[in-house]
Motif scaffolding. Structure first.
Motif, PDB file in Angstrom:
ATOM      1  N   ALA A  67      16.499   4.283  -1.915  1.00 37.22           N
ATOM      2  CA  ALA A  67      15.251   3.864  -2.557  1.00 37.22           C
ATOM      3  C   ALA A  67      15.481   2.504  -3.196  1.00 37.22           C
ATOM      4  O   ALA A  67      16.513   2.268  -3.823  1.00 37.22           O
ATOM      5  CB  ALA A  67      14.821   4.878  -3.600  1.00 37.22           C
ATOM      6  N   VAL A  68      14.518   1.609  -3.026  1.00 35.07           N
ATOM      7  CA  VAL A  68      14.586   0.266  -3.585  1.00 35.07           C
ATOM      8  C   VAL A  68      13.352   0.050  -4.450  1.00 35.07           C
ATOM      9  O   VAL A  68      12.233   0.278  -4.004  1.00 35.07           O
ATOM     10  CB  VAL A  68      14.622  -0.794  -2.462  1.00 35.07           C
ATOM     11  CG1 VAL A  68      14.576  -2.194  -3.042  1.00 35.07           C
ATOM     12  CG2 VAL A  68      15.845  -0.619  -1.591  1.00 35.07           C
ATOM     13  N   GLY A  69      13.556  -0.361  -5.696  1.00 34.95           N
ATOM     14  CA  GLY A  69      12.458  -0.728  -6.583  1.00 34.95           C
ATOM     15  C   GLY A  69      12.347  -2.232  -6.638  1.00 34.95           C
ATOM     16  O   GLY A  69      13.355  -2.939  -6.620  1.00 34.95           O
ATOM     17  N   THR A  70      11.121  -2.745  -6.709  1.00 34.90           N
ATOM     18  CA  THR A  70      10.918  -4.193  -6.701  1.00 34.90           C
ATOM     19  C   THR A  70      10.401  -4.688  -8.050  1.00 34.90           C
ATOM     20  O   THR A  70       9.916  -3.916  -8.877  1.00 34.90           O
ATOM     21  CB  THR A  70       9.916  -4.621  -5.609  1.00 34.90           C
ATOM     22  OG1 THR A  70       8.616  -4.118  -5.948  1.00 34.90           O
ATOM     23  CG2 THR A  70      10.349  -4.118  -4.247  1.00 34.90           C
ATOM     24  N   SER A  71      10.495  -5.991  -8.237  1.00 32.40           N
ATOM     25  CA  SER A  71      10.037  -6.628  -9.474  1.00 32.40           C
ATOM     26  C   SER A  71       8.518  -6.624  -9.603  1.00 32.40           C
ATOM     27  O   SER A  71       7.996  -6.883 -10.684  1.00 32.40           O
ATOM     28  CB  SER A  71      10.549  -8.068  -9.532  1.00 32.40           C
ATOM     29  OG  SER A  71      10.036  -8.800  -8.430  1.00 32.40           O
ATOM     30  N   THR A  72       7.822  -6.319  -8.530  1.00 33.88           N
ATOM     31  CA  THR A  72       6.357  -6.291  -8.560  1.00 33.88           C
ATOM     32  C   THR A  72       5.792  -4.868  -8.586  1.00 33.88           C
ATOM     33  O   THR A  72       4.595  -4.682  -8.433  1.00 33.88           O
ATOM     34  CB  THR A  72       5.776  -7.059  -7.358  1.00 33.88           C
ATOM     35  OG1 THR A  72       6.365  -6.555  -6.165  1.00 33.88           O
ATOM     36  CG2 THR A  72       6.054  -8.542  -7.482  1.00 33.88           C
ATOM     37  N   GLY A  73       6.660  -3.859  -8.766  1.00 33.24           N
ATOM     38  CA  GLY A  73       6.188  -2.503  -8.988  1.00 33.24           C
ATOM     39  C   GLY A  73       6.088  -1.593  -7.786  1.00 33.24           C
ATOM     40  O   GLY A  73       5.399  -0.581  -7.847  1.00 33.24           O
ATOM     41  N   GLN A  74       6.777  -1.896  -6.706  1.00 34.98           N
ATOM     42  CA  GLN A  74       6.769  -1.024  -5.540  1.00 34.98           C
ATOM     43  C   GLN A  74       8.114  -0.312  -5.422  1.00 34.98           C
ATOM     44  O   GLN A  74       9.138  -0.843  -5.814  1.00 34.98           O
ATOM     45  CB  GLN A  74       6.513  -1.788  -4.229  1.00 34.98           C
ATOM     46  CG  GLN A  74       5.134  -2.369  -4.090  1.00 34.98           C
ATOM     47  CD  GLN A  74       4.978  -3.672  -4.831  1.00 34.98           C
ATOM     48  OE1 GLN A  74       5.935  -4.379  -5.054  1.00 34.98           O
ATOM     49  NE2 GLN A  74       3.756  -3.974  -5.241  1.00 34.98           N
ATOM     50  N   VAL A  75       8.079   0.894  -4.833  1.00 33.44           N
ATOM     51  CA  VAL A  75       9.281   1.640  -4.493  1.00 33.44           C
ATOM     52  C   VAL A  75       9.248   1.850  -2.991  1.00 33.44           C
ATOM     53  O   VAL A  75       8.254   2.321  -2.443  1.00 33.44           O
ATOM     54  CB  VAL A  75       9.335   2.998  -5.227  1.00 33.44           C
ATOM     55  CG1 VAL A  75      10.564   3.782  -4.801  1.00 33.44           C
ATOM     56  CG2 VAL A  75       9.321   2.790  -6.737  1.00 33.44           C
ATOM     57  N   LEU A  76      10.334   1.482  -2.327  1.00 35.81           N
ATOM     58  CA  LEU A  76      10.442   1.624  -0.878  1.00 35.81           C
ATOM     59  C   LEU A  76      11.529   2.635  -0.570  1.00 35.81           C
ATOM     60  O   LEU A  76      12.616   2.557  -1.128  1.00 35.81           O
ATOM     61  CB  LEU A  76      10.808   0.289  -0.225  1.00 35.81           C
ATOM     62  CG  LEU A  76       9.793  -0.844  -0.370  1.00 35.81           C
ATOM     63  CD1 LEU A  76       9.979  -1.596  -1.663  1.00 35.81           C
ATOM     64  CD2 LEU A  76       9.913  -1.777   0.788  1.00 35.81           C
TER      65      LEU A  76
END
Length: 169
Positions: free
Chosen positions: A107-116
């Protein structure tokens, strides 16, 4: 770094210095103009090496290596994959959280609020979940016994089933 600095890279313009270290594995970005720490991210495992992919500190990706064959097995473009038709993004996202569930699920979280959610055998995410606040993801955790993924930003913690888009706040 608390213990040892293992890798240092200076950006082309000389404004930022990225450094990785151990115990706890982390990456730090220093601003040479302000003589200050810009940000720090703790990681789950040690950084062997990294590359800066842009003129600023915003692009440095996730690359997966197989230590048995000493070769790269995958490259994930998490920033472009996090942008969906519903996304309202003003800048290209950076990685703010990362968690492995097994050898193949990440799981990857981004600085713009998404989780992939990724199966590392594919360069496309299985699922993209947007927190819809535009705040950086602070933490991602897998709860295997309930088949949930927990993700948090500075405003909310979301619990959601990794096999569906449904979430509980």
């Amino acid at each position: 770094m608390p213990t040892v600095c293992t890798t240092i890279k200076v950006l082309k313009d000389g404004q930022y210095i990225l450094a990785t270290g151990t115990y706890k594995p982390r990456v730090r970005c220093y601003d040479t103009y302000q003589l200050s720490l810009k940000f720090e991210r703790c990681l789950d495992s040690e950084v062997v090496t990294f590359e800066i992919l842009s003129d600023d500190y915003s692009k440095w990706r996730v690359e997966c290596w197989n230590p048995r064959i000493q070769n790269r097995v995958g490259l994930l473009d998490c920033a472009l994959s996090s942008v969906t038709a519903d996304s309202e993004i003003n800048s290209l996202p950076t990685i703010s959280a990362l968690k492995f569930n097994s050898t193949l699920t990440m799981a990857v979280g981004t600085s713009t609020g998404q989780v992939l959610i990724y199966d590392l055998r594919s360069d496309k995410p299985l699922l993209v979940k947007d927190h819809q606040y535009g705040l950086p993801i602070k933490s991602v955790r897998f709860q295997d016994s309930l088949d949930l993924i927990l993700s948090s930003d500075s405003r909310i913690i979301k619990m959601w089933n990794k096999n569906s888009v449904c979430s509980f706040c």
